[in-house]
Scaffold this motif. Structure first.
Motif, PDB file in Angstrom:
ATOM      1  N   ASP A  17      16.614  20.776  18.661  1.00 47.03           N
ATOM      2  CA  ASP A  17      16.324  20.478  17.251  1.00 47.03           C
ATOM      3  C   ASP A  17      16.636  19.022  16.917  1.00 47.03           C
ATOM      4  O   ASP A  17      15.857  18.354  16.236  1.00 47.03           O
ATOM      5  CB  ASP A  17      17.126  21.399  16.324  1.00 47.03           C
ATOM      6  N   ARG A  45      17.839  25.930  11.760  1.00 44.50           N
ATOM      7  CA  ARG A  45      17.349  26.722  12.879  1.00 44.50           C
ATOM      8  C   ARG A  45      16.023  27.351  12.495  1.00 44.50           C
ATOM      9  O   ARG A  45      15.830  27.775  11.374  1.00 44.50           O
ATOM     10  CB  ARG A  45      18.343  27.826  13.264  1.00 44.50           C
ATOM     11  N   ARG A  46      15.116  27.397  13.454  1.00 40.16           N
ATOM     12  CA  ARG A  46      13.799  27.992  13.191  1.00 40.16           C
ATOM     13  C   ARG A  46      13.826  29.475  13.387  1.00 40.16           C
ATOM     14  O   ARG A  46      14.471  30.105  14.027  1.00 40.16           O
ATOM     15  CB  ARG A  46      12.770  27.399  14.131  1.00 40.16           C
TER      16      ARG A  46
END
Length: 82
Positions: free
Chosen positions: A8, A81-82
């Protein structure tokens, strides 16, 4: 040690550098020339295929005229966070 390519934070760094380059009006080819590199070097940085070391990061900040400490601060913040 955690893998950094594709992380990320790495993706965020790449996005910031692309934004800074585009904001400066430079093409990948023009930035590469200022770095003394080939366009493919910049393409690999911007596609996330290559890490950016601290010396390169400082050189990029000088060429693209941004404060490296501000960008580091952005990267050090909490990453969504995805």
């Amino acid at each position: 040690m955690v893998k950094t390519l594709g992380s990320d934070r790495h993706n965020k760094l790449v996005a910031i550098l692309i934004e800074k380059r585009e904001g400066s009006g430079l093409t990948q080819t023009e930035l590469a020339a200022k770095l003394g590199e080939y366009q493919s070097f910049v393409a690999r940085l911007e596609s996330g295929q290559r890490r950016i070391d601290v010396v390169e990061f400082i050189q990029l900040s000088e060429i693209l005229r941004f404060d490296p400490a501000t960008v580091i601060s952005q990267l050090a913040g909490k990453i969504e966070r995805r």
